[in-house]
Design a protein around this motif. Structure first.
Motif, PDB file in Angstrom:
ATOM      1  N   ASN A  94       3.018 -13.112  -9.792  1.00 18.95           N
ATOM      2  CA  ASN A  94       2.706 -12.550 -11.109  1.00 18.95           C
ATOM      3  C   ASN A  94       2.918 -11.037 -11.113  1.00 18.95           C
ATOM      4  O   ASN A  94       3.491 -10.474 -12.054  1.00 18.95           O
ATOM      5  N   MET A  95       2.445 -10.380 -10.046  1.00 15.62           N
ATOM      6  CA  MET A  95       2.610  -8.926  -9.972  1.00 15.62           C
ATOM      7  C   MET A  95       4.078  -8.550  -9.811  1.00 15.62           C
ATOM      8  O   MET A  95       4.571  -7.612 -10.462  1.00 15.62           O
ATOM      9  N   ALA A  96       4.806  -9.300  -8.979  1.00 19.16           N
ATOM     10  CA  ALA A  96       6.232  -9.029  -8.801  1.00 19.16           C
ATOM     11  C   ALA A  96       6.975  -9.163 -10.124  1.00 19.16           C
ATOM     12  O   ALA A  96       7.840  -8.340 -10.451  1.00 19.16           O
ATOM     13  N   SER A  97       6.635 -10.171 -10.894  1.00 17.97           N
ATOM     14  CA  SER A  97       7.293 -10.400 -12.179  1.00 17.97           C
ATOM     15  C   SER A  97       6.972  -9.300 -13.181  1.00 17.97           C
ATOM     16  O   SER A  97       7.840  -8.891 -13.955  1.00 17.97           O
ATOM     17  N   ARG A  98       5.742  -8.816 -13.156  1.00 11.88           N
ATOM     18  CA  ARG A  98       5.377  -7.720 -14.052  1.00 11.88           C
ATOM     19  C   ARG A  98       6.149  -6.446 -13.701  1.00 11.88           C
ATOM     20  O   ARG A  98       6.563  -5.696 -14.587  1.00 11.88           O
ATOM     21  N   LEU A  99       6.346  -6.212 -12.403  1.00 13.90           N
ATOM     22  CA  LEU A  99       7.030  -4.998 -11.967  1.00 13.90           C
ATOM     23  C   LEU A  99       8.527  -5.054 -12.244  1.00 13.90           C
ATOM     24  O   LEU A  99       9.149  -4.032 -12.511  1.00 13.90           O
ATOM     25  N   ASP A 100       9.114  -6.255 -12.151  1.00 11.00           N
ATOM     26  CA  ASP A 100      10.545  -6.397 -12.426  1.00 11.00           C
ATOM     27  C   ASP A 100      10.822  -7.779 -13.009  1.00 11.00           C
ATOM     28  O   ASP A 100      11.107  -8.726 -12.274  1.00 11.00           O
ATOM     29  N   PRO A 101      10.729  -7.914 -14.329  1.00 15.32           N
ATOM     30  CA  PRO A 101      10.923  -9.219 -14.983  1.00 15.32           C
ATOM     31  C   PRO A 101      12.335  -9.781 -14.834  1.00 15.32           C
ATOM     32  O   PRO A 101      12.556 -10.956 -15.135  1.00 15.32           O
ATOM     33  N   THR A 102      13.289  -8.977 -14.381  1.00 21.26           N
ATOM     34  CA  THR A 102      14.668  -9.454 -14.255  1.00 21.26           C
ATOM     35  C   THR A 102      14.893 -10.280 -12.992  1.00 21.26           C
ATOM     36  O   THR A 102      15.955 -10.897 -12.840  1.00 21.26           O
ATOM     37  N   GLN A 103      13.925 -10.306 -12.091  1.00 18.97           N
ATOM     38  CA  GLN A 103      14.085 -11.029 -10.828  1.00 18.97           C
ATOM     39  C   GLN A 103      13.760 -12.513 -11.049  1.00 18.97           C
ATOM     40  O   GLN A 103      12.627 -12.951 -10.919  1.00 18.97           O
ATOM     41  N   THR A 104      14.789 -13.272 -11.352  1.00 19.85           N
ATOM     42  CA  THR A 104      14.576 -14.664 -11.761  1.00 19.85           C
ATOM     43  C   THR A 104      14.226 -15.589 -10.597  1.00 19.85           C
ATOM     44  O   THR A 104      13.767 -16.711 -10.832  1.00 19.85           O
ATOM     45  N   ASP A 105      14.451 -15.163  -9.350  1.00 22.76           N
ATOM     46  CA  ASP A 105      14.042 -15.983  -8.203  1.00 22.76           C
ATOM     47  C   ASP A 105      12.537 -16.229  -8.214  1.00 22.76           C
ATOM     48  O   ASP A 105      12.065 -17.219  -7.647  1.00 22.76           O
ATOM     49  N   ILE A 106      11.815 -15.337  -8.841  1.00 22.07           N
ATOM     50  CA  ILE A 106      10.360 -15.465  -8.887  1.00 22.07           C
ATOM     51  C   ILE A 106       9.948 -16.756  -9.593  1.00 22.07           C
ATOM     52  O   ILE A 106       8.967 -17.396  -9.210  1.00 22.07           O
ATOM     53  N   ASP A 138       0.833  -1.206   0.000  1.00 24.54           N
ATOM     54  CA  ASP A 138       0.000   0.000   0.000  1.00 24.54           C
ATOM     55  C   ASP A 138       0.871   1.260   0.000  1.00 24.54           C
ATOM     56  O   ASP A 138       0.508   2.267  -0.610  1.00 24.54           O
ATOM     57  N   ALA A 139       2.007   1.173   0.686  1.00 26.55           N
ATOM     58  CA  ALA A 139       2.897   2.331   0.771  1.00 26.55           C
ATOM     59  C   ALA A 139       3.677   2.547  -0.530  1.00 26.55           C
ATOM     60  O   ALA A 139       3.974   3.689  -0.898  1.00 26.55           O
ATOM     61  N   ASP A 140       4.012   1.456  -1.210  1.00 23.36           N
ATOM     62  CA  ASP A 140       4.800   1.558  -2.453  1.00 23.36           C
ATOM     63  C   ASP A 140       4.457   0.370  -3.352  1.00 23.36           C
ATOM     64  O   ASP A 140       5.180  -0.620  -3.389  1.00 23.36           O
ATOM     65  N   SER A 141       3.382   0.496  -4.088  1.00 23.80           N
ATOM     66  CA  SER A 141       2.899  -0.619  -4.910  1.00 23.80           C
ATOM     67  C   SER A 141       3.744  -0.832  -6.156  1.00 23.80           C
ATOM     68  O   SER A 141       3.591  -1.841  -6.845  1.00 23.80           O
ATOM     69  N   ALA A 142       4.660   0.093  -6.450  1.00 24.70           N
ATOM     70  CA  ALA A 142       5.475  -0.020  -7.660  1.00 24.70           C
ATOM     71  C   ALA A 142       6.743  -0.834  -7.442  1.00 24.70           C
ATOM     72  O   ALA A 142       7.454  -1.130  -8.403  1.00 24.70           O
ATOM     73  N   SER A 143       7.036  -1.199  -6.193  1.00 18.41           N
ATOM     74  CA  SER A 143       8.225  -1.995  -5.904  1.00 18.41           C
ATOM     75  C   SER A 143       7.847  -3.477  -5.901  1.00 18.41           C
ATOM     76  O   SER A 143       6.872  -3.878  -5.257  1.00 18.41           O
ATOM     77  N   TYR A 144       8.659  -4.276  -6.597  1.00 19.93           N
ATOM     78  CA  TYR A 144       8.355  -5.710  -6.672  1.00 19.93           C
ATOM     79  C   TYR A 144       8.590  -6.415  -5.348  1.00 19.93           C
ATOM     80  O   TYR A 144       8.031  -7.486  -5.092  1.00 19.93           O
ATOM     81  N   LYS A 145       9.431  -5.839  -4.470  1.00 18.25           N
ATOM     82  CA  LYS A 145       9.943  -6.568  -3.312  1.00 18.25           C
ATOM     83  C   LYS A 145       8.846  -7.043  -2.367  1.00 18.25           C
ATOM     84  O   LYS A 145       8.830  -8.209  -1.947  1.00 18.25           O
ATOM     85  N   ALA A 146       7.936  -6.160  -2.001  1.00 19.84           N
ATOM     86  CA  ALA A 146       6.894  -6.555  -1.038  1.00 19.84           C
ATOM     87  C   ALA A 146       5.928  -7.562  -1.661  1.00 19.84           C
ATOM     88  O   ALA A 146       5.444  -8.466  -0.978  1.00 19.84           O
ATOM     89  N   TRP A 147       5.661  -7.432  -2.963  1.00 23.08           N
ATOM     90  CA  TRP A 147       4.830  -8.425  -3.651  1.00 23.08           C
ATOM     91  C   TRP A 147       5.496  -9.795  -3.608  1.00 23.08           C
ATOM     92  O   TRP A 147       4.856 -10.808  -3.300  1.00 23.08           O
ATOM     93  N   PHE A 148       6.786  -9.826  -3.908  1.00 21.19           N
ATOM     94  CA  PHE A 148       7.538 -11.079  -3.897  1.00 21.19           C
ATOM     95  C   PHE A 148       7.572 -11.669  -2.488  1.00 21.19           C
ATOM     96  O   PHE A 148       7.340 -12.871  -2.293  1.00 21.19           O
TER      97      PHE A 148
END
Length: 237
Positions: free
Chosen positions: A113-125, A83-93
């Motif tokens: 899915n949302m984390a991957s959309r925000l930062d597709p380079t995070q392969t741990d997802i 809620d504080a920062d929905s544009a960061s993939y970290k909290a979604w992940f």
């Protein structure tokens, strides 16, 4: 007047000694590096008293709760971080990871899915989402994610192991045995992999693989996988 002036200076000095929001968050992160999860949470809470919408503090507090295996407590904290920062993939992940631990597989997939959309380079997802899809028995989709994870780093024993489980779920014992063998070659102490490989050999191939299947089951038992004993007693003695 002089006495009052001195008291005023002392009060100002005391107020100046109070750590800032940023300092509290940084010290909390330092405590996490030292694996002092409780101390870190205390510091993040102090920062959040100053600014309840500090997304970094919220996400870090959730991560500390996760490390304490307080997964149910971590989920709403990660939600507040989102809620504080929905544009960061970290909290979604991270919320996906907590949901995965709670076996809330559908919610976990949604978060990944949302984390991957925000930062597709995070392969741990890929691997984590594959586990959640495996939990949902969505075997083909989980295989896609495990394959993506292996494209990034081929020598991941756990990815091969869980890929083998997905292949078994997808009724592909031949490729499952290859994946389980790859897992064992990378990690010779994976008792569950030996067990599944032994059971699959004997179930899918029967007498032709009995000797090798029994050897796998005995290795699984030797490594502490007690469920192998029933198969050994019934089919290998």
């Amino acid at each position: 007047m002089k006495k009052l002036w001195i008291i005023t200076l002392l009060m100002a000095g005391l107020m100046g000694c109070s750590p800032s929001e940023e300092e509290l968050v940084q010290e909390g992160i330092n405590q996490m590096d030292a694996q002092n999860w409780k101390g870190a949470i205390t510091l993040f809470d102090r920062a959040l008293e100053i600014n309840p919408t500090n997304g970094t503090a919220l996400n870090a507090k959730g991560a500390a709760l996760f490390q304490e295996e307080k997964f149910e407590e971590a989920v709403p904290v990660f939600t507040a971080a989102i809620d504080a920062d929905s544009a960061s993939y970290k909290a979604w992940f991270n919320r996906g990871n907590a949901n995965l631990k709670l076996e809330n597989f559908k919610n976990a997939v949604s978060d990944y899915n949302m984390a991957s959309r925000l930062d597709p380079t995070q392969t741990d997802i890929y691997y984590n989402r594959g586990l959640a899809l495996l939990g949902l028995e969505e075997y083909e989709d989980s295989l896609l994610d495990f394959d993506k994870a292996l494209q990034v780093e081929p020598n991941q024993a756990l990815v091969h192991f869980n890929r083998g489980k997905a292949l078994l779920g997808n009724n592909d014992p031949g490729n499952a045995m290859k994946a389980l063998t790859d897992a064992i070659n990378l990690d010779g102490k994976n008792a569950a992999a030996y067990y599944l490989l032994g059971v699959t050999r004997m179930s899918a191939l029967g007498e032709s693989e009995k000797e090798e299947g029994c050897a796998d089951l005995k290795m699984a038992l030797q490594l502490g996988y007690t469920e192998a004993k029933t198969w050994i007693d019934d089919f290998c003695e």
